[in-house]
Design an enzyme around this catalytic site. Structure first.
Site, short mmCIF file in Angstrom:
data_model
loop_
_atom_site.label_atom_id
_atom_site.label_comp_id
_atom_site.label_asym_id
_atom_site.label_seq_id
_atom_site.Cartn_x
_atom_site.Cartn_y
_atom_site.Cartn_z
N HIS A 86 0.82 -1.22 0.00
CA HIS A 86 0.00 0.00 0.00
C HIS A 86 0.86 1.27 0.00
O HIS A 86 0.36 2.33 -0.33
CB HIS A 86 -1.06 -0.02 1.10
N ASP A 222 0.87 -7.68 2.25
CA ASP A 222 1.03 -6.24 2.00
C ASP A 222 2.52 -5.85 1.98
O ASP A 222 3.02 -5.20 2.89
CB ASP A 222 0.28 -5.45 3.08
N SER A 652 3.82 2.47 8.35
CA SER A 652 3.59 1.45 7.33
C SER A 652 4.89 1.14 6.61
O SER A 652 5.57 2.05 6.14
CB SER A 652 2.56 1.95 6.31
N1 ARG Z 1 -4.85 0.71 7.13
C1 ARG Z 1 -3.53 0.71 6.59
C2 ARG Z 1 -2.75 1.91 7.06
O1 ARG Z 1 -3.17 3.02 7.00
C3 ARG Z 1 -3.52 0.69 5.12
C4 ARG Z 1 -3.96 -0.60 4.58
C5 ARG Z 1 -4.08 -0.57 3.09
N2 ARG Z 1 -4.99 -1.63 2.68
C6 ARG Z 1 -6.24 -1.41 2.28
N3 ARG Z 1 -7.02 -2.41 2.08
N4 ARG Z 1 -6.68 -0.20 2.06
O2 ARG Z 1 -1.66 1.77 7.47
#
Ligand code: ARG
Length: 717
Positions: A86, A222, A652
């Site tokens: 991501h 991811d 992330s």
């Molecule tokens: N929630 C995650 C973050 O902000 C991002 C995950 C991305 N995946 C998704 N399905 N949108 O760190």
């Protein structure tokens, strides 16, 4: 206060303020022997020097800021960078088109020559950190207004930054910590040639989509791989075919020994933003005034975009990253609201505030310093209310609504330059060059009917939600000329404007004319919206400043109140270390969530009719044959695991590192039940969600057959 009462208070506070062993995102300057000892007690086997010591390469030198919004780690002596899918999403999208869809199919370069450059993407390494609090504070007067204080801080920071980077190729930032109580100079070395090396298909890298986002149990691969390139001499350089893979000072080995509950785990990364010192007033304000509004507008934008994405592959690719960004925080705000309420975080904060009140009331001197802090919070939030709707509707519906609004507004400068007789040709040429680049970027991810629909619905919403006395002038036009038919209005101006067609914008930039810009209906609307916004937000400035000052004093007071507690500063996009353990959690009564998921779970969730839960054929084959190479264990393939690590957005892509300094996973998310975590860390509930390193290597070797990438890593078995 009697002794019993103060012991009780101390106890309550130790629950809410005192730091649990796993709580805390520590900046480099806090990593000392005390902290190191605590880490050793939890299972770290590295010396303090191996971890971090300024001037010599340590583990922390292998962690980079990835583009300023995510984190990456260097995992080979050829500059290979491991981060999240991501985090690379927008870049993967930028190389994709309907006939060559890397978002859908994944991408794997088979050698250096196939690795894809990404203009604008950079990674930064920290070179040094220095406390410059004194240098700044000695120039600040106690009777300065917040405005004066801030501009003084900016001025001295710029001097310090310039001095630190003079005659070097470094860049530097002075950052405020503890809400303006301390200042540190961070010097960075930044590399601008960062290429895409490998990415799984979204059916692995984004498996579970928005349904599973922010949630456990999770089954997402991811991760993505990039590579840092340097000049042939090993220096940072802009992209060039002559550049070579970076030889890093340090890189991290990857362990496939796996994780067990209670194993030591630490994350290192660029934590973006937390509000751990937010008050009860701040929480109430967000719950009542901010989240509902932002959630609603985002949902409307998502509906428009999703409908168009479902109808066309071209739109699906063009809007993939925009959609993911809006959806990510749409869901975050929902989870945050629920968790704040469910865990009654405001009440926990009220206890702290009451204690603070009791403490400063004990002495006239404290009363003098801190007596107004709490009431200032209250007054500031009250003061923000009348313009709050305007502010957040502007942010969500206008500033990040239809692309055309911000785009057209960015021509204002040019229009002003064109009028000014004293301006040099060169300044205009520079401005045009920037606008040309911007134009190209915009139209790469733009689809006229979607943007027009966004304009129509966002303007209508803005019209309804912003109090009438705060309306911009453009609404008079819409009412008189279009009888408030927003669809008709949008269709008309998208047809007449030059900004909605790339060829016409290019023509304008070839032959710029002020009149062309000024008479454009989209430009006119944009200027009206922005000018009105500036005017209205001037009313709230004093309350923002009150808030800044109260926040600064609150933290200062709390630290004085508990001189023996270790207060870590809120995240501010600088590198942080947090350490804890691999651990499951209890999300609800009688329910326990295991810390580890497997490919079994990927298959359980499979749904060929739901694009978020499609399992690629090749992965199914590997699953059916239990073809896991050395990465599986007794016919089981591991996918994601949980750890207690204090992270937030920006983390992330952070490596999860075991006690021996080896990568065991990559952090990519937080869990639903503790989405209030940015405001209050809940050690029993809050978990960091990670991709297991074994899954990453399995996908690279078995799914993608990219063995050359495995070969360049140091694998610990
Ligand atoms: N929630 C995650 C973050 O902000 C991002 C995950 C991305 N995946 C998704 N399905 N949108 O760190």
């Amino acid at each position: 206060m009697n002794i019993k009462k103060s012991i009780l208070l101390a106890l309550i506070l130790s629950i809410s303020i005192h730091i649990y062993s796993e709580e805390g995102m520590y900046p480099l300057f806090m990593i000392d022997e005390g902290l190191h000892q605590r880490m050793q007690q939890m299972g770290l086997n590295l010396s303090l020097e191996e971890l971090y010591s300024e001037g010599q390469p340590g583990l922390l030198d292998a962690i980079v800021s990835f583009g300023g919004y995510c984190t990456g780690s260097i995992i080979s002596d050829k500059g290979l960078v491991l981060t999240n899918h991501h985090c690379g999403y927008g870049r993967i999208q930028s190389h994709s088109c309907v006939d060559n869809d890397y978002l859908f199919d994944g991408f794997w370069a088979s050698d250096y020559s196939e690795e894809l450059p990404n203009p604008g993407l950079y990674v930064s390494f920290v070179v040094s950190v220095e406390d410059v609090t004194q240098q700044i504070k000695e120039k600040l007067e106690s009777d300065m207004t917040e405005d004066e204080r801030n501009s003084k801080i900016r001025e001295i920071s710029a001097e310090i930054q310039n001095e630190a980077t003079e005659d070097t190729h470094y860049n530097a930032q002075v950052r405020s910590f503890y809400d303006g109580n301390e200042f540190y100079l961070l010097v960075y070395e930044t590399y601008n040639d960062v290429r895409l090396v490998g990415a799984p298909p979204s059916s692995i890298g984004k498996y579970g989509g928005d349904t599973d986002n922010w949630m456990w149990p999770r089954h997402t691969g991811d991760f993505a791989l990039f590579r840092v390139y340097s000049s042939p001499e090993g220096m940072p350089a802009e992209y060039s075919p002559e550049n070579i893979p970076l030889e890093p000072k340090h890189y991290l080995p990857v362990s496939i020994n796996g994780v067990e509950e209670n194993d030591f785990a630490m994350t290192v990364g660029y934590a973006g933003n937390t509000d751990r010192y937010l008050t009860s007033w701040g929480i109430d304000f967000r719950l009542e005034e901010v989240f509902p509004l932002r959630i609603d507008i985002r949902r409307k934008k998502l509906d428009i975009i999703e409908e168009a994405m479902a109808e066309s592959n071209e739109v699906r690719i063009k809007y993939a990253s925009k959609h993911a960004g809006i959806a990510n925080y749409w869901k975050n705000f929902i989870g945050m609201s629920q968790a704040l309420k469910r865990l009654n975080v405001a009440n926990q904060k009220r206890e702290i505030e009451n204690n603070f009140q009791n403490w400063f009331s004990e002495s006239p001197e404290r009363q003098e310093k801190y007596g107004e802090v709490l009431s200032d919070f209250e007054k500031a939030y009250e003061g923000l209310k009348p313009t709050n709707n305007h502010y957040y509707n502007f942010i969500e519906a206008m500033w990040t609504g239809p692309d055309m609004l911000r785009f057209a507004y960015s021509f204002k400068d040019l229009s002003e330059l064109l009028e000014d007789q004293s301006i040099e040709e060169e300044d205009i040429a520079n401005r045009i060059e920037r606008l040309s680049a911007q134009t190209e970027r915009l139209f790469a991810n733009y689809h006229k009917p979607v943007d027009m629909k966004l304009w129509e619905e966002m303007f209508e919403l803005y019209y309804q939600k912003v109090p009438e006395e705060q309306h911009p002038e453009i609404f008079e036009v819409i009412s008189k000329k279009y009888n408030n038919d927003f669809a008709k209005y949008a269709a008309d101006i998208y047809k007449k404007s030059i900004f909605t067609e790339q060829s016409k914008v290019d023509e304008l930039l070839d032959n710029p004319e002020r009149r062309q810009i000024e008479k454009d209906p989209i430009y006119k609307a944009a200027v009206s919206i922005f000018e009105n916004y500036q005017e209205i937000s001037a009313h709230s400035e004093q309350y923002d400043q009150k808030l800044d000052k109260a926040s600064r004093l609150f933290i200062k007071g709390l630290r004085e109140m508990y001189p023996d507690s270790l207060f870590y500063p809120d995240a501010n996009s600088t590198i942080r270390l947090s350490f804890g353990k691999v651990r499951g959690y209890q999300p609800a009564d009688a329910v326990y969530y295991d810390y580890l998921t497997t490919l079994e779970g990927v298959m359980e969730k499979e749904d060929p009719d739901d694009h978020e839960f499609i399992v690629p054929e090749r992965l199914k084959e590997l699953y059916e044959n239990k073809d896991y190479g050395k990465y599986g264990d007794d016919d089981v393939m591991f996918v994601n695991f949980l750890s207690i690590n204090d992270i937030t957005g920006g983390n992330s892509g952070s490596p999860v590192i075991n006690g021996d300094g080896h990568v065991i996973g990559v952090a990519f998310d937080g869990n639903w039940e503790a989405m209030s975590g940015d405001i209050l860390f809940e050690p029993e509930l809050q978990r960091c969600i990670n991709v297991d390193a074994r899954y990453i290597l399995f996908i690279i070797e078995k799914y993608a057959n990219a063995n050359h990438l495995i070969d360049e890593m140091t694998i610990i078995n």
